[in-house]
Design an enzyme around this catalytic site. Structure first.
Site, PDB file in Angstrom:
ATOM      1  CG  ASP A 270      -6.703   1.742  -1.088  1.00  0.00           C
ATOM      2  OD1 ASP A 270      -5.733   1.212  -1.651  1.00  0.00           O
ATOM      3  OD2 ASP A 270      -6.877   1.720   0.139  1.00  0.00           O
TER       4      ASP A 270
ATOM      5  CB  CYS B 174      -0.962   0.007   1.181  1.00  0.00           C
ATOM      6  SG  CYS B 174      -0.157   0.061   2.815  1.00  0.00           S
TER       7      CYS B 174
ATOM      8  CG  HIS C 110      -4.240   0.712   4.178  1.00  0.00           C
ATOM      9  ND1 HIS C 110      -3.774  -0.174   3.236  1.00  0.00           N
ATOM     10  CD2 HIS C 110      -5.162   1.481   3.552  1.00  0.00           C
ATOM     11  CE1 HIS C 110      -4.393   0.030   2.099  1.00  0.00           C
ATOM     12  NE2 HIS C 110      -5.240   1.037   2.261  1.00  0.00           N
TER      13      HIS C 110
END
Length: 264
Positions: free
Chosen positions: A124, A69, A109
Site C-alpha cells: 500500500d 489511494c 480504500h
C-alpha cells in the site's frame, strides 16, 4: 521496458537497469512514498477525471502530481505488474476513530494484494502517513519498516476477512486499526475506481472534500500541509505552525514539487 515502467522509475529515482525482486520492494516502496505525495487537490479543485492508466500516467508521471489511494495504488499496481509481480487490486473500508466504527462510506480504500512464493501480501502506497514501507503478509506476522510495525491478523468476516493494524514509530504505543479488506473480493475493472472517486469527491461524509491535504513520508519522518497549517515530524519530534494561503502555495512547490493552485 514498458512506458509506465520507465516513467515510474524516473519519478521515484530508480535506475532503468535495476532489476526489481521481492527482496527489493522495500526500496521501491520507500522511494515511492518519499517522491509521490498523498494529496486531494484535484478533488478540492474539482478537476477529477476518469481513472484510467493513461490518465494516471499523465497526472502522476507527466504533471508530477500525487493523489489519493485509488490513484496512487492503481499506478503502483501497474508498475509492479509490468515488473512481473502477481498483483491485484482490492477494496477496503477504513476505520474511523472519531466515530468508533468503520467508515460509513464503505469500501472506498483501494489497496494492492501481491502473491509471492504462494504467500499473499498487502502492499500500500495510498494510506496517507500510515504506509507500510514493506509488504505485509496476511498471516498475522509483524512486518517492520523504518516508520513502524504492521500486521494483518484475520478478522471475523465483517466488514472484511482481514484487518491491517498499524503501530507507527514515535506515534503509537499500541496497535491501531487501519482498514479491513476481503482478499477474496478482487477488483476486476479499473472502472470501479470511478465509483470510488465519485463517493470520495461528492459524499457529505467524505474527509477528502472539505479541506486541502498534502502529505508525504520523509527519510526522518513526514511533512503535512493544509491551507492553514504545516506539520513536520523529524526524528520523533513534531512541530506544527499556522500558515496562510500564500505560504501554502509556496510549500506545495518547495516541499512537494506541486505547481497546483490552492483552492479558492
Amino acid at each position: 521496458m514498458s512506458e509506465l515502467n520507465a516513467r515510474f522509475r524516473a519519478r521515484i529515482g530508480l535506475p532503468e537497469n535495476e532489476e526489481i525482486s521481492f527482496d527489493s520492494l522495500d526500496r521501491v516502496l520507500e522511494r515511492t512514498a518519499f517522491a509521490i505525495p498523498f494529496e486531494n487537490l484535484r478533488i478540492m479543485e474539482r478537476r477529477t477525471g476518469e481513472i484510467t492508466m493513461p490518465n494516471l500516467m499523465h497526472q502522476i508521471l507527466d504533471n508530477g502530481e500525487g493523489g489519493v489511494c485509488y490513484e496512487l495504488n492503481t499506478i503502483l499496481y501497474g508498475f509492479l505488474r509490468d515488473n512481473g509481480f502477481d498483483v491485484a487490486l482490492t477494496r477496503g473500508v477504513v476505520y474511523n476513530y472519531e466515530a468508533g466504527a468503520y467508515s460509513a462510506l464503505g469500501r472506498t480504500h483501494v489497496t494492492i494484494l501481491l502473491n509471492h512464493g504462494g504467500q499473499p501480501y498487502l502492499v500500500d502506497t495510498g494510506f496517507g502517513g500510515n504506509l507500510p514501507l514493506t509488504p505485509v503478509p496476511l498471516t498475522g506476522e509483524v512486518a517492520t519498516s523504518r516508520n513502524g510495525a504492521f500486521r494483518i491478523p484475520s478478522g471475523d468476516g465483517e466488514p472484511g476477512e482481514h484487518v491491517l493494524e498499524v503501530m507507527l514509530k514515535h506515534k503509537h504505543n499500541e496497535w491501531k486499526i487501519g482498514y479491513a479488506f476481503d482478499p477474496g473480493k478482487l477488483m476486476t475493472d479499473l472502472a470501479e475506481c470511478n465509483d470510488i472517486q465519485h463517493t470520495i469527491a461528492e459524499h457529505e461524509q467524505s474527509a477528502f472534500n472539505k479541506n486541502p491535504l498534502v502529505t508525504k513520508l520523509t527519510p526522518r519522518g513526514s511533512i503535512t500541509v493544509t491551507d492553514s497549517s504545516l506539520t513536520r515530524w523529524v526524528d520523533g519530534v513534531m512541530t506544527k505552525e499556522p500558515i496562510d494561503r500564500d505560504r501554502f502555495r509556496l510549500l506545495l512547490r518547495e516541499e512537494f514539487g506541486l505547481g497546483l493552485q490552492a483552492p479558492r
